[in-house]
Motif scaffolding. Structure first.
Motif, PDB file in Angstrom:
ATOM      1  N   HIS A 184      29.725  12.232 -30.401  1.00 62.62           N
ATOM      2  CA  HIS A 184      30.623  11.974 -31.578  1.00 62.62           C
ATOM      3  C   HIS A 184      29.956  12.196 -32.749  1.00 62.62           C
ATOM      4  O   HIS A 184      30.654  13.138 -33.895  1.00 62.62           O
ATOM      5  N   ARG A 185      28.877  11.629 -33.224  1.00 57.48           N
ATOM      6  CA  ARG A 185      27.854  11.971 -34.251  1.00 57.48           C
ATOM      7  C   ARG A 185      28.369  11.818 -35.681  1.00 57.48           C
ATOM      8  O   ARG A 185      27.785  12.264 -36.603  1.00 57.48           O
ATOM      9  N   ASP A 186      29.608  11.044 -35.801  1.00 59.71           N
ATOM     10  CA  ASP A 186      30.057  10.830 -37.222  1.00 59.71           C
ATOM     11  C   ASP A 186      29.775   9.184 -37.551  1.00 59.71           C
ATOM     12  O   ASP A 186      30.384   8.484 -37.318  1.00 59.71           O
ATOM     13  N   PHE A 187      28.318   9.172 -37.744  1.00 59.03           N
ATOM     14  CA  PHE A 187      28.084   7.925 -37.959  1.00 59.03           C
ATOM     15  C   PHE A 187      28.473   7.226 -39.247  1.00 59.03           C
ATOM     16  O   PHE A 187      28.393   6.009 -39.583  1.00 59.03           O
ATOM     17  N   GLY A 188      29.203   7.966 -40.022  1.00 57.42           N
ATOM     18  CA  GLY A 188      29.869   7.410 -41.417  1.00 57.42           C
ATOM     19  C   GLY A 188      30.919   6.311 -41.008  1.00 57.42           C
ATOM     20  O   GLY A 188      31.178   5.391 -41.776  1.00 57.42           O
ATOM     21  N   LEU A 189      31.430   6.135 -39.620  1.00 55.75           N
ATOM     22  CA  LEU A 189      32.463   5.480 -39.202  1.00 55.75           C
ATOM     23  C   LEU A 189      31.634   3.983 -39.207  1.00 55.75           C
ATOM     24  O   LEU A 189      32.522   3.274 -38.941  1.00 55.75           O
ATOM     25  N   PHE A 190      30.686   4.097 -39.095  1.00 57.23           N
ATOM     26  CA  PHE A 190      29.931   2.944 -38.871  1.00 57.23           C
ATOM     27  C   PHE A 190      29.452   2.050 -39.941  1.00 57.23           C
ATOM     28  O   PHE A 190      28.657   1.036 -39.995  1.00 57.23           O
ATOM     29  N   ARG A 191      29.794   2.706 -41.197  1.00 60.47           N
ATOM     30  CA  ARG A 191      29.358   1.943 -42.422  1.00 60.47           C
ATOM     31  C   ARG A 191      30.260   0.663 -42.689  1.00 60.47           C
ATOM     32  O   ARG A 191      31.436   0.727 -42.568  1.00 60.47           O
ATOM     33  N   PRO A 192      29.650  -0.536 -43.171  1.00 57.45           N
ATOM     34  CA  PRO A 192      30.503  -1.551 -43.326  1.00 57.45           C
ATOM     35  C   PRO A 192      31.500  -1.556 -44.290  1.00 57.45           C
ATOM     36  O   PRO A 192      31.422  -0.977 -45.311  1.00 57.45           O
ATOM     37  N   SER A 193      32.760  -2.179 -43.807  1.00 54.56           N
ATOM     38  CA  SER A 193      33.919  -2.149 -44.950  1.00 54.56           C
ATOM     39  C   SER A 193      34.779  -3.260 -44.281  1.00 54.56           C
ATOM     40  O   SER A 193      34.941  -3.532 -43.321  1.00 54.56           O
ATOM     41  N   LEU A 194      35.535  -4.015 -45.372  1.00 50.82           N
ATOM     42  CA  LEU A 194      36.430  -5.238 -44.977  1.00 50.82           C
ATOM     43  C   LEU A 194      37.664  -4.745 -45.645  1.00 50.82           C
ATOM     44  O   LEU A 194      38.645  -5.683 -45.930  1.00 50.82           O
ATOM     45  N   VAL A 204      24.230   0.486 -22.420  1.00 52.50           N
ATOM     46  CA  VAL A 204      23.295   1.416 -23.064  1.00 52.50           C
ATOM     47  C   VAL A 204      23.492   2.687 -23.158  1.00 52.50           C
ATOM     48  O   VAL A 204      23.705   3.468 -23.840  1.00 52.50           O
ATOM     49  N   THR A 205      23.404   3.220 -21.768  1.00 49.34           N
ATOM     50  CA  THR A 205      23.725   4.838 -21.633  1.00 49.34           C
ATOM     51  C   THR A 205      25.080   5.353 -22.229  1.00 49.34           C
ATOM     52  O   THR A 205      25.088   6.446 -22.616  1.00 49.34           O
ATOM     53  N   LEU A 206      26.018   4.407 -21.719  1.00 45.78           N
ATOM     54  CA  LEU A 206      27.504   4.916 -22.305  1.00 45.78           C
ATOM     55  C   LEU A 206      27.323   5.034 -24.082  1.00 45.78           C
ATOM     56  O   LEU A 206      27.882   6.047 -24.476  1.00 45.78           O
ATOM     57  N   THR A 207      26.769   4.011 -24.563  1.00 42.65           N
ATOM     58  CA  THR A 207      26.684   4.123 -26.025  1.00 42.65           C
ATOM     59  C   THR A 207      25.939   5.329 -26.611  1.00 42.65           C
ATOM     60  O   THR A 207      26.379   6.047 -27.372  1.00 42.65           O
ATOM     61  N   VAL A 208      24.761   5.701 -25.851  1.00 43.97           N
ATOM     62  CA  VAL A 208      24.069   6.579 -26.393  1.00 43.97           C
ATOM     63  C   VAL A 208      24.673   7.871 -26.240  1.00 43.97           C
ATOM     64  O   VAL A 208      24.588   8.877 -27.164  1.00 43.97           O
ATOM     65  N   ILE A 209      25.257   8.110 -25.049  1.00 48.52           N
ATOM     66  CA  ILE A 209      26.029   9.377 -24.981  1.00 48.52           C
ATOM     67  C   ILE A 209      27.171   9.522 -25.727  1.00 48.52           C
ATOM     68  O   ILE A 209      27.162  10.660 -26.485  1.00 48.52           O
ATOM     69  N   LEU A 210      28.039   8.510 -26.093  1.00 44.23           N
ATOM     70  CA  LEU A 210      29.125   8.761 -26.894  1.00 44.23           C
ATOM     71  C   LEU A 210      28.801   8.931 -28.575  1.00 44.23           C
ATOM     72  O   LEU A 210      28.982   9.783 -29.273  1.00 44.23           O
ATOM     73  N   LEU A 211      27.616   8.280 -28.893  1.00 44.28           N
ATOM     74  CA  LEU A 211      27.192   8.329 -30.155  1.00 44.28           C
ATOM     75  C   LEU A 211      26.569   9.973 -30.285  1.00 44.28           C
ATOM     76  O   LEU A 211      26.782  10.727 -31.425  1.00 44.28           O
TER      77      LEU A 211
END
Length: 490
Positions: free
Chosen positions: A189-199, A179-186
């Motif tokens: 990085h702060r580019d949350f657009g990379l996590f929009r769904p796409s196939l 959890v700590t690693l995920t929170v710090i990396l997010l």
């Protein structure tokens, strides 16, 4: 220093700080948990790790790093695939935790698996961002994130162990780390657009992932299978003993291989793009790896008794023969960390899977048969299985890179001489401890110093290529430090 050298330095700083933290945490928890309690944690960790590592390869770090032209669409598709599989796997672990615990004959596994399943919610985010940092060789940021997460996990594990959470203490600690690693990396990085769904590019990702995940799955399962076999056929105390022996045997991996591993794939990929000769790169690399791995494993094997007594405590001394057997077996794995990156760089990721399918199933059968006897038989089986795996993998690499057996032997000769030199130094100190001439702590410190001196003398006498790399590394550090001392005080 070059980008690769800087990456290795940052990776080394993070890894050695993490290893120091691991040593302290292990020393404390080993005195708070029994072998059976640690064995329960080891089985939970084995089950979740086998699945986690395999599904991440469908769009994980190796795909993102090796992709020559990486677009946002590729990243989004890779994340979408990982996230979907991760949610499904986490839910299955949660639902089937009771079934798995009954199958392993340990009801307490259910709680551990339920908590560990929560980590699958966070791995896709942290894994994607970490892979992008590695691709760009920005290991400084990644080192900070990993260190903070490791500290958080260690603190939670120790506190809960002191509060009598038993085997659940390191499981909750692992979740805190994730959890700590995920929170710090997010946050970084702060580019949350990379996590929009796409196939959009799923065919390319799945095509690579089928082979890559197959390699990861079978190799990780093989590494963790002895613990699962022992838990099912013997008892969880045997699992705890074997796991602790493995932890000590893997000190070299923690000190060296885990420093290099994050850098190897992007570095080899960069060499391929620049048109470098992979054959030369491979032969030079095994020279450097063997001259560090072989002396380290030899030292651990010879000094196993004082190391275990000081680090883990007298209650764990029965793992001394296990450690010595496993160290001897792991001498064959001097080039293991290079195999997958080199085959991928050569354009033959399929060979990595084929070599694993040839060598690992027979090895698993032998380990399974050995588990019917005792934990020492399982360790002894590695004396056959690990050299067999090394021979098969090197065969495929020789075939693809055009290397003959004589060139490999020539590359390893000097390392063998250096190893003999360091072994003699360690043996002298071990004899002094055995006859009671010095105390274990004094003998271990003296042995470490003696081995370091013998290693250096061996490098000088053989004119080993490692000397040039050490010189350049030292020069790079001096170049970094010198300007700081030349700055005016005001």
């Amino acid at each position: 220093m070059s980008a690769v050298q800087r990456s290795i330095v940052f990776s080394a700083v993070e890894r050695y700080a993490s290893v120091s933290l691991f040593v302290v945490t292990t020393a404390i928890i080993s005195r708070l948990l029994t072998p059976a309690e640690f064995g329960t944690f080891a089985v939970v960790n084995a089950l979740t790790t086998v699945v986690s590592v395999s599904f991440q390869e469908f769009g994980g770090a190796n795909y993102l790093i090796q992709k020559q032209e990486l677009s946002r669409r590729h990243i989004r598709t890779a994340f979408t695939i990982i996230f979907a599989i991760s949610i499904m796997i986490g839910a299955l672990f949660f639902v089937l935790s009771g079934v798995l615990s009954r199958f392993m004959g340990q009801d307490s596994l259910a709680n551990g698996l339920s908590v560990a399943a929560l980590s699958f919610l966070f791995v896709p985010f942290s894994g994607t961002i970490a892979a992008l940092f590695r691709r760009d060789l920005t290991f400084g940021k990644l080192a900070i994130c990993n260190l903070v997460a490791n500290v958080a996990g260690a603190i939670v594990s120790i506190l809960l162990a002191m509060l009598n959470f038993s085997y659940m203490a390191p499981i909750w600690g692992g979740l805190a780390n994730c959890v700590t690693l995920t929170v710090i990396l997010l946050a970084w990085h702060r580019d949350f657009g990379l996590f929009r769904p796409s196939l959009a590019d799923y065919r390319d990702i799945v095509g690579f992932g089928v082979y890559s995940s197959g390699v990861s799955l079978i190799n990780v399962f093989y590494n963790l299978a002895p613990q699962l076999f022992l838990a099912k056929l013997l008892d969880f105390a045997a699992v705890g003993l074997y796991s602790r022996a493995i932890s000590l045997t893997q000190i070299f991996d923690r000190l060296v291989i885990q420093v290099l591993s994050p850098v190897i794939m992007p570095a080899v990929a960069a060499q391929r793009k620049s048109g470098a000769d992979l054959k030369r790169v491979y032969l030079e690399a095994i020279q450097l790896l063997s001259v560090t791995q072989w002396p380290c494993l030899t030292f651990i094997a010879i000094m196993a008794h004082p190391i275990i007594e000081i680090w883990l405590g007298a209650n764990w001394l029965e793992i001394v023969p296990l450690v010595r057997i496993l160290c001897a077996a792991n001498l064959a794995m001097f080039a293991a960390c290079l195999s997958y990156p080199v085959l991928v760089a050569a354009g033959h990721v399929r060979d990595a899977l084929v070599s694993s399918l040839i060598s690992l199933p027979p090895s698993l059968c032998l380990l399974f048969a050995a588990a019917f006897f005792n934990v020492h038989a399982v360790a002894a089986a590695a004396l056959l299985t690990l050299p067999f795996q090394a021979v098969v993998t090197i065969y495929f690499i020789r075939k693809r890179l055009g290397i003959d057996g004589g060139q490999i032997i020539d590359a390893l000769q000097k390392s063998a001489i250096v190893t003999v030199s360091t072994a003699l130094g360690a043996a002298c100190c071990a004899v002094l401890i055995e006859v009671g001439a010095v105390k274990p702590i004094v003998g271990l410190v003296a042995g470490s110093s003696c081995v370091a001196l013998c290693w250096w003398l061996g490098l000088v006498l053989t004119r080993h290529p490692m000397l040039n790399h050490l010189y350049h590394a030292l020069s790079g550090v001096v170049d970094i430090v010198r300007p700081r001392f030349r700055r005016p005080l005001l």
